[in-house]
Design a protein around this motif. Structure first.
Motif, PDB file in Angstrom:
ATOM      1  N   ARG A  43       0.992  -1.322   0.219  1.00 22.91           N
ATOM      2  CA  ARG A  43       0.280  -0.017   0.252  1.00 22.91           C
ATOM      3  C   ARG A  43       1.278   1.420  -0.221  1.00 22.91           C
ATOM      4  NH1 ARG A  43      -4.934   0.078   2.352  1.00 22.91           N
ATOM      5  NH2 ARG A  43      -4.663   2.240   2.349  1.00 22.91           N
ATOM      6  N   LEU A  44       1.745   1.593   1.004  1.00 24.07           N
ATOM      7  CA  LEU A  44       2.653   2.466   1.035  1.00 24.07           C
ATOM      8  C   LEU A  44       4.059   2.372  -0.591  1.00 24.07           C
ATOM      9  CD1 LEU A  44       4.335   1.465   4.387  1.00 24.07           C
ATOM     10  CD2 LEU A  44       2.797   3.075   3.384  1.00 24.07           C
ATOM     11  N   GLY A  45       3.568   1.778  -1.371  1.00 24.66           N
ATOM     12  CA  GLY A  45       4.393   1.803  -2.884  1.00 24.66           C
ATOM     13  C   GLY A  45       5.904   1.748  -2.544  1.00 24.66           C
ATOM     14  N   VAL A  77      14.122  -0.462   8.109  1.00 26.61           N
ATOM     15  CA  VAL A  77      14.158   0.886   7.354  1.00 26.61           C
ATOM     16  C   VAL A  77      15.483   1.718   7.671  1.00 26.61           C
ATOM     17  CG1 VAL A  77      13.037   3.175   6.900  1.00 26.61           C
ATOM     18  CG2 VAL A  77      11.361   0.000   7.346  1.00 26.61           C
ATOM     19  N   LYS A  78      16.120   1.413   6.705  1.00 30.16           N
ATOM     20  CA  LYS A  78      17.743   1.645   6.559  1.00 30.16           C
ATOM     21  C   LYS A  78      18.047   1.419   7.869  1.00 30.16           C
ATOM     22  CE  LYS A  78      17.370   5.167   3.112  1.00 30.16           C
ATOM     23  NZ  LYS A  78      17.272   6.031   2.224  1.00 30.16           N
ATOM     24  N   ASP A  86       1.992  -5.640  14.295  1.00 28.46           N
ATOM     25  CA  ASP A  86       1.138  -4.710  14.552  1.00 28.46           C
ATOM     26  C   ASP A  86       1.266  -3.176  15.156  1.00 28.46           C
ATOM     27  OD1 ASP A  86      -1.066  -6.724  15.570  1.00 28.46           O
ATOM     28  OD2 ASP A  86       0.477  -7.441  18.014  1.00 28.46           O
ATOM     29  N   ILE A  87       3.194  -2.975  15.186  1.00 24.43           N
ATOM     30  CA  ILE A  87       3.388  -2.010  15.405  1.00 24.43           C
ATOM     31  C   ILE A  87       3.378  -0.817  13.957  1.00 24.43           C
ATOM     32  CG2 ILE A  87       5.639  -0.777  15.244  1.00 24.43           C
ATOM     33  CD1 ILE A  87       6.168  -2.659  18.143  1.00 24.43           C
ATOM     34  N   MET A  88       3.740  -1.869  13.085  1.00 23.88           N
ATOM     35  CA  MET A  88       3.452  -1.546  11.568  1.00 23.88           C
ATOM     36  C   MET A  88       2.294  -1.207  10.444  1.00 23.88           C
ATOM     37  SD  MET A  88       5.314  -4.582   9.391  1.00 23.88           S
ATOM     38  CE  MET A  88       4.876  -3.746   7.208  1.00 23.88           C
ATOM     39  N   MET A  89       1.010  -2.029  11.655  1.00 18.94           N
ATOM     40  CA  MET A  89       0.125  -1.523  11.149  1.00 18.94           C
ATOM     41  C   MET A  89      -1.004   0.232  12.020  1.00 18.94           C
ATOM     42  SD  MET A  89      -3.096  -2.030   9.499  1.00 18.94           S
ATOM     43  CE  MET A  89      -4.619  -2.822   9.173  1.00 18.94           C
ATOM     44  N   ALA A  94      -1.794   5.674  11.671  1.00 21.42           N
ATOM     45  CA  ALA A  94      -1.708   6.620  11.987  1.00 21.42           C
ATOM     46  C   ALA A  94      -0.936   8.254  11.086  1.00 21.42           C
ATOM     47  CB  ALA A  94      -0.474   7.584  13.047  1.00 21.42           C
ATOM     48  N   GLY A  95      -0.511   7.501   9.998  1.00 26.25           N
ATOM     49  CA  GLY A  95       0.533   7.986   9.205  1.00 26.25           C
ATOM     50  C   GLY A  95       2.163   8.336   9.477  1.00 26.25           C
ATOM     51  N   GLU A  96       1.718   7.722  10.120  1.00 26.16           N
ATOM     52  CA  GLU A  96       3.189   7.519  10.735  1.00 26.16           C
ATOM     53  C   GLU A  96       4.545   6.800   9.697  1.00 26.16           C
ATOM     54  OE1 GLU A  96       3.946   5.786  14.838  1.00 26.16           O
ATOM     55  OE2 GLU A  96       2.450   7.417  15.026  1.00 26.16           O
ATOM     56  N   LEU A  97       4.206   5.788   9.315  1.00 26.61           N
ATOM     57  CA  LEU A  97       4.589   4.821   8.526  1.00 26.61           C
ATOM     58  C   LEU A  97       5.574   5.684   7.074  1.00 26.61           C
ATOM     59  CD1 LEU A  97       6.449   1.507   8.689  1.00 26.61           C
ATOM     60  CD2 LEU A  97       4.146   0.911   7.851  1.00 26.61           C
ATOM     61  N   GLU A  98       4.460   6.304   6.713  1.00 26.60           N
ATOM     62  CA  GLU A  98       4.184   6.925   4.907  1.00 26.60           C
ATOM     63  C   GLU A  98       5.797   7.500   5.433  1.00 26.60           C
ATOM     64  OE1 GLU A  98       1.682   8.228   1.305  1.00 26.60           O
ATOM     65  OE2 GLU A  98       0.992   8.195   3.277  1.00 26.60           O
ATOM     66  N   THR A  99       5.634   8.483   6.880  1.00 20.75           N
ATOM     67  CA  THR A  99       5.811   9.917   6.697  1.00 20.75           C
ATOM     68  C   THR A  99       7.850   9.510   6.907  1.00 20.75           C
ATOM     69  OG1 THR A  99       4.622  11.164   8.056  1.00 20.75           O
ATOM     70  CG2 THR A  99       6.426  11.673   8.699  1.00 20.75           C
ATOM     71  N   LEU A 100       7.917   8.089   7.689  1.00 21.52           N
ATOM     72  CA  LEU A 100       8.705   7.901   8.123  1.00 21.52           C
ATOM     73  C   LEU A 100       9.907   7.661   6.639  1.00 21.52           C
ATOM     74  CD1 LEU A 100      11.256   6.063  10.666  1.00 21.52           C
ATOM     75  CD2 LEU A 100       9.787   4.459  10.022  1.00 21.52           C
ATOM     76  N   MET A 101       9.168   7.008   5.956  1.00 21.25           N
ATOM     77  CA  MET A 101       9.289   5.987   4.249  1.00 21.25           C
ATOM     78  C   MET A 101      10.395   7.349   3.459  1.00 21.25           C
ATOM     79  SD  MET A 101       9.799   2.847   4.207  1.00 21.25           S
ATOM     80  CE  MET A 101       8.490   1.462   5.153  1.00 21.25           C
ATOM     81  N   ASP A 102       9.090   8.570   3.398  1.00 18.84           N
ATOM     82  CA  ASP A 102       9.764  10.127   2.964  1.00 18.84           C
ATOM     83  C   ASP A 102      11.287  10.589   3.386  1.00 18.84           C
ATOM     84  OD1 ASP A 102       7.573   9.452   1.275  1.00 18.84           O
ATOM     85  OD2 ASP A 102       6.237  10.924   2.323  1.00 18.84           O
TER      86      ASP A 102
END
Length: 112
Positions: A43-45, A77-78, A86-89, A94-102
């Protein structure tokens, strides 16, 4: 865990921007938690690599020691341990994982 297993795990973690240690493969996850983790990454692509711990018992046990985390899947990640499904979900919702990837400037997956 042997030194060789530790070195293999460390090399995998450091050589890939995003790596998921999981049960099975992205096409055939062998547990619900691994399936959910793959769905989130898709989903994050983002481009990611995966390691099937069912193929190597030393890695299956070694990754738990390496991260000091008792369960699989495990997302890095890096080079940084993020957590399990569970933490990933929670982070994804919360949008935090996408922010982290960015913030970590993780490459996007190439369209197939």
């Amino acid at each position: 865990m042997t030194d060789a297993t530790h070195e293999r795990i460390e090399k995998t973690v450091k050589d890939n921007d995003v790596v998921l240690f999981m049960k099975g493969t992205p096409l055939f996850p062998q547990c619900g938690f691994s399936s959910r983790a793959i769905a989130i990454l898709d989903r994050l692509g983002v481009a990611y690599d995966s390691v099937d711990v069912l193929q190597d018992m030393e890695v299956r046990q070694g990754i738990k020691t390496y991260s000091d985390w008792p369960t699989i899947p495990q997302l890095y990640v890096k080079g940084e341990f993020i957590g399990g499904s569970d933490i990933m979900m929670e982070m994804f919702e919360a949008g935090e994982l996408e922010t982290l990837m960015d913030e970590k400037q993780v490459a996007k997956a190439e369209a197939e």
